[in-house]
Design a protein around this motif. Structure first.
Motif, PDB file in Angstrom:
ATOM      1  N   VAL A 269     103.637   8.035   4.808  1.00 33.78           N
ATOM      2  CA  VAL A 269     103.801   9.080   5.828  1.00 33.78           C
ATOM      3  C   VAL A 269     104.375  10.330   5.187  1.00 33.78           C
ATOM      4  N   PRO A 270     104.259  11.485   5.860  1.00 30.55           N
ATOM      5  CA  PRO A 270     104.938  12.687   5.363  1.00 30.55           C
ATOM      6  C   PRO A 270     106.451  12.458   5.303  1.00 30.55           C
ATOM      7  N   ALA A 271     107.111  13.094   4.366  1.00 30.82           N
ATOM      8  CA  ALA A 271     108.539  12.861   4.147  1.00 30.82           C
ATOM      9  C   ALA A 271     109.391  13.140   5.377  1.00 30.82           C
ATOM     10  N   ASP A 272     108.926  14.018   6.284  1.00 28.01           N
ATOM     11  CA  ASP A 272     109.714  14.336   7.483  1.00 28.01           C
ATOM     12  C   ASP A 272     109.276  13.529   8.709  1.00 28.01           C
ATOM     13  N   HIS A 273     108.481  12.488   8.515  1.00 27.44           N
ATOM     14  CA  HIS A 273     108.012  11.678   9.642  1.00 27.44           C
ATOM     15  C   HIS A 273     109.169  10.858  10.221  1.00 27.44           C
ATOM     16  N   PRO A 274     109.222  10.686  11.553  1.00 27.04           N
ATOM     17  CA  PRO A 274     110.307   9.900  12.181  1.00 27.04           C
ATOM     18  C   PRO A 274     110.444   8.477  11.637  1.00 27.04           C
ATOM     19  N   TRP A 275     109.332   7.871  11.167  1.00 30.78           N
ATOM     20  CA  TRP A 275     109.416   6.505  10.642  1.00 30.78           C
ATOM     21  C   TRP A 275     110.353   6.396   9.445  1.00 30.78           C
ATOM     22  N   THR A 276     110.526   7.480   8.698  1.00 31.12           N
ATOM     23  CA  THR A 276     111.363   7.424   7.485  1.00 31.12           C
ATOM     24  C   THR A 276     112.835   7.173   7.815  1.00 31.12           C
ATOM     25  N   LYS A 277     113.213   7.345   9.065  1.00 31.98           N
ATOM     26  CA  LYS A 277     114.605   7.112   9.466  1.00 31.98           C
ATOM     27  C   LYS A 277     114.838   5.660   9.887  1.00 31.98           C
ATOM     28  N   ARG A 278     113.792   4.843   9.823  1.00 28.03           N
ATOM     29  CA  ARG A 278     113.894   3.448  10.232  1.00 28.03           C
ATOM     30  C   ARG A 278     113.709   2.536   9.016  1.00 28.03           C
ATOM     31  N   PRO A 279     114.354   1.358   9.000  1.00 27.50           N
ATOM     32  CA  PRO A 279     114.186   0.440   7.863  1.00 27.50           C
ATOM     33  C   PRO A 279     112.771  -0.117   7.763  1.00 27.50           C
ATOM     34  N   SER A 280     112.073  -0.237   8.901  1.00 28.43           N
ATOM     35  CA  SER A 280     110.692  -0.724   8.918  1.00 28.43           C
ATOM     36  C   SER A 280     110.085  -0.432  10.280  1.00 28.43           C
ATOM     37  N   ILE A 281     108.772  -0.632  10.366  1.00 29.37           N
ATOM     38  CA  ILE A 281     108.074  -0.471  11.651  1.00 29.37           C
ATOM     39  C   ILE A 281     107.255  -1.727  11.916  1.00 29.37           C
ATOM     40  N   THR A 282     106.654  -1.809  13.082  1.00 31.35           N
ATOM     41  CA  THR A 282     105.739  -2.898  13.409  1.00 31.35           C
ATOM     42  C   THR A 282     104.342  -2.325  13.601  1.00 31.35           C
ATOM     43  N   THR A 283     103.373  -3.201  13.700  1.00 32.45           N
ATOM     44  CA  THR A 283     101.994  -2.751  13.907  1.00 32.45           C
ATOM     45  C   THR A 283     101.855  -1.957  15.200  1.00 32.45           C
ATOM     46  N   ARG A 284     102.619  -2.314  16.218  1.00 39.94           N
ATOM     47  CA  ARG A 284     102.526  -1.617  17.501  1.00 39.94           C
ATOM     48  C   ARG A 284     102.927  -0.149  17.377  1.00 39.94           C
ATOM     49  N   ASP A 285     103.749   0.168  16.403  1.00 35.05           N
ATOM     50  CA  ASP A 285     104.169   1.560  16.220  1.00 35.05           C
ATOM     51  C   ASP A 285     103.023   2.469  15.763  1.00 35.05           C
ATOM     52  N   ILE A 286     101.938   1.866  15.304  1.00 35.22           N
ATOM     53  CA  ILE A 286     100.803   2.666  14.824  1.00 35.22           C
ATOM     54  C   ILE A 286     100.056   3.320  15.982  1.00 35.22           C
TER      55      ILE A 286
ATOM     56  N   ALA B 171     100.557  13.555   2.305  1.00 31.66           N
ATOM     57  CA  ALA B 171     101.644  14.425   1.849  1.00 31.66           C
ATOM     58  C   ALA B 171     101.507  15.832   2.425  1.00 31.66           C
ATOM     59  N   SER B 172     100.279  16.247   2.705  1.00 32.98           N
ATOM     60  CA  SER B 172     100.056  17.579   3.269  1.00 32.98           C
ATOM     61  C   SER B 172     100.177  17.597   4.795  1.00 32.98           C
ATOM     62  N   GLY B 173     100.531  16.453   5.390  1.00 35.18           N
ATOM     63  CA  GLY B 173     100.786  16.397   6.823  1.00 35.18           C
ATOM     64  C   GLY B 173      99.586  16.141   7.695  1.00 35.18           C
ATOM     65  N   MET B 174      98.487  15.611   7.122  1.00 32.76           N
ATOM     66  CA  MET B 174      97.264  15.425   7.899  1.00 32.76           C
ATOM     67  C   MET B 174      97.262  14.136   8.720  1.00 32.76           C
ATOM     68  N   GLY B 175      98.174  13.221   8.444  1.00 29.76           N
ATOM     69  CA  GLY B 175      98.212  11.961   9.173  1.00 29.76           C
ATOM     70  C   GLY B 175      98.988  10.921   8.389  1.00 29.76           C
ATOM     71  N   VAL B 176      98.850   9.632   8.780  1.00 31.07           N
ATOM     72  CA  VAL B 176      99.485   8.545   8.044  1.00 31.07           C
ATOM     73  C   VAL B 176      98.391   7.679   7.431  1.00 31.07           C
ATOM     74  N   GLY B 177      98.726   6.993   6.359  1.00 27.41           N
ATOM     75  CA  GLY B 177      97.748   6.155   5.683  1.00 27.41           C
ATOM     76  C   GLY B 177      98.361   4.825   5.287  1.00 27.41           C
ATOM     77  N   PHE B 178      97.554   3.998   4.591  1.00 27.32           N
ATOM     78  CA  PHE B 178      98.017   2.667   4.196  1.00 27.32           C
ATOM     79  C   PHE B 178      97.502   2.341   2.794  1.00 27.32           C
ATOM     80  N   VAL B 179      98.387   1.826   1.959  1.00 28.71           N
ATOM     81  CA  VAL B 179      98.031   1.382   0.614  1.00 28.71           C
ATOM     82  C   VAL B 179      98.865   0.154   0.289  1.00 28.71           C
ATOM     83  N   THR B 180      98.488  -0.575  -0.751  1.00 27.76           N
ATOM     84  CA  THR B 180      99.358  -1.663  -1.189  1.00 27.76           C
ATOM     85  C   THR B 180     100.580  -1.059  -1.872  1.00 27.76           C
ATOM     86  N   GLN B 181     101.666  -1.810  -1.875  1.00 26.11           N
ATOM     87  CA  GLN B 181     102.932  -1.283  -2.376  1.00 26.11           C
ATOM     88  C   GLN B 181     102.836  -0.832  -3.827  1.00 26.11           C
ATOM     89  N   ILE B 182     102.095  -1.602  -4.665  1.00 24.37           N
ATOM     90  CA  ILE B 182     101.995  -1.251  -6.074  1.00 24.37           C
ATOM     91  C   ILE B 182     101.176   0.020  -6.282  1.00 24.37           C
TER      92      ILE B 182
END
Length: 284
Positions: free
Chosen positions: A160-177, A223-234
């Motif tokens: 997510v973008p660095a200023d996204h609200p999710w960054t203030k939480r330890p984790s999210i759930t699928t429902r948050d998507i 990073a440019s604020g266009m949305g959220v994405g998903f990748v593997t951790q590595i």
């Protein structure tokens, strides 16, 4: 051609250990060579032989040929001892492939290694066409003649973008998507499949606003604020303006397998790479 060893030994009987054939065979081969080309290569006197002028010239010509033979023998002996050789790896994940390459080179510094990155289809085809020796695939299909061993599992995270609200939480759930603008990989991507499956099981509507066939491009888009994405951790790259968020869902993970053709799994080079991979890089 027995003429060259015979010339070096200066005695036909001394060629036997070198050629691993009997003395009569050595003598017969030299005579056959002389008869075929109607030329005298050796002057035979008593128990010793010496080269004629023609024999000396032929000896000079064959020096390079037999030097290459010795070089070939030395190479094969080195390959048998795993001190020389090339192993070709194909993979669907650059970070996982490069981590394995680093561990393998630490264990076998003298061996050469190449890495090619491609799709599941191209990697599997590379194995079947003998263009690569080992493939790193995501849950490979049951293909006849393919040897697969579970390698490692990677968690899928949200980026997510660095200023996204999710960054203030330890984790999210699928429902948050639900309701988020999501950037997905192309159809056929295992990461996309896992995200879609997890959302479907939780009855979460996925709002896909863009499809990009490159994980690196997705990171830049997020990073440019266009949305959220998903990748593997590595695969996460901490770009400026980008943050990673853990998603609490057992469905969001990918299992990688190490694969080779069944008929080649006993090859020393392939076995050495499997050993390094499955022992966490410790090698032999």
């Amino acid at each position: 051609m027995s003429a060259r060893p015979s010339a070096t030994a200066r005695k036909f009987s001394r060629c036997v250990p070198y050629l691993h054939i009997g003395q009569p065979t050595v003598t017969d081969q030299v005579k056959a060579l002389e008869t075929r080309f109607n030329v005298e290569l050796f002057l035979r006197g008593g128990r010793t032989v010496r080269l004629t002028a023609a024999g000396e010239r032929l000896y000079g010509i064959t020096q390079g040929l037999f030097g290459q033979e010795e070089e070939a023998i030395q190479f094969l002996q080195s390959a048998h001892k795993l001190t020389a050789g090339l192993i070709r790896v194909g993979a669907v994940s650059p970070p996982i492939a490069l981590e394995l390459a680093r561990n393998f080179k630490r264990a076998h510094a003298s061996l050469e290694l190449t890495v090619s990155i491609g799709s599941e289809e191209s990697t599997l085809r590379g194995l079947q066409d003998f263009d690569i020796d080992v493939g790193i695939l995501v849950e490979p299909p049951p293909v006849k003649g393919l040897h697969s061993v579970p390698f490692r599992s990677e968690r899928i995270i949200a980026v997510v973008p660095a200023d996204h609200p999710w960054t203030k939480r330890p984790s999210i759930t699928t429902r948050d998507i639900e309701g988020e603008m999501v950037i997905l990989r192309e159809p056929g991507s295992k990461t996309r499949h896992r995200v879609e499956r997890a959302c479907e099981q939780k009855n979460v509507r996925l709002n896909c606003i863009m499809v990009i066939n490159s994980r690196e491009a997705i990171l830049h888009a997020v990073a440019s604020g266009m949305g959220v994405g998903f990748v593997t951790q590595i695969e996460f790259i901490p770009l400026p303006g980008l943050a990673a968020v853990v998603v609490q869902d057992d469905q969001l993970s990918i299992s990688y397998s190490l694969c080779c053709l069944s008929v080649r799994k006993e090859r020393p080079l392939i076995g050495s790479l499997f050993a390094v991979a499955l022992k966490g890089g410790s090698g032999e």
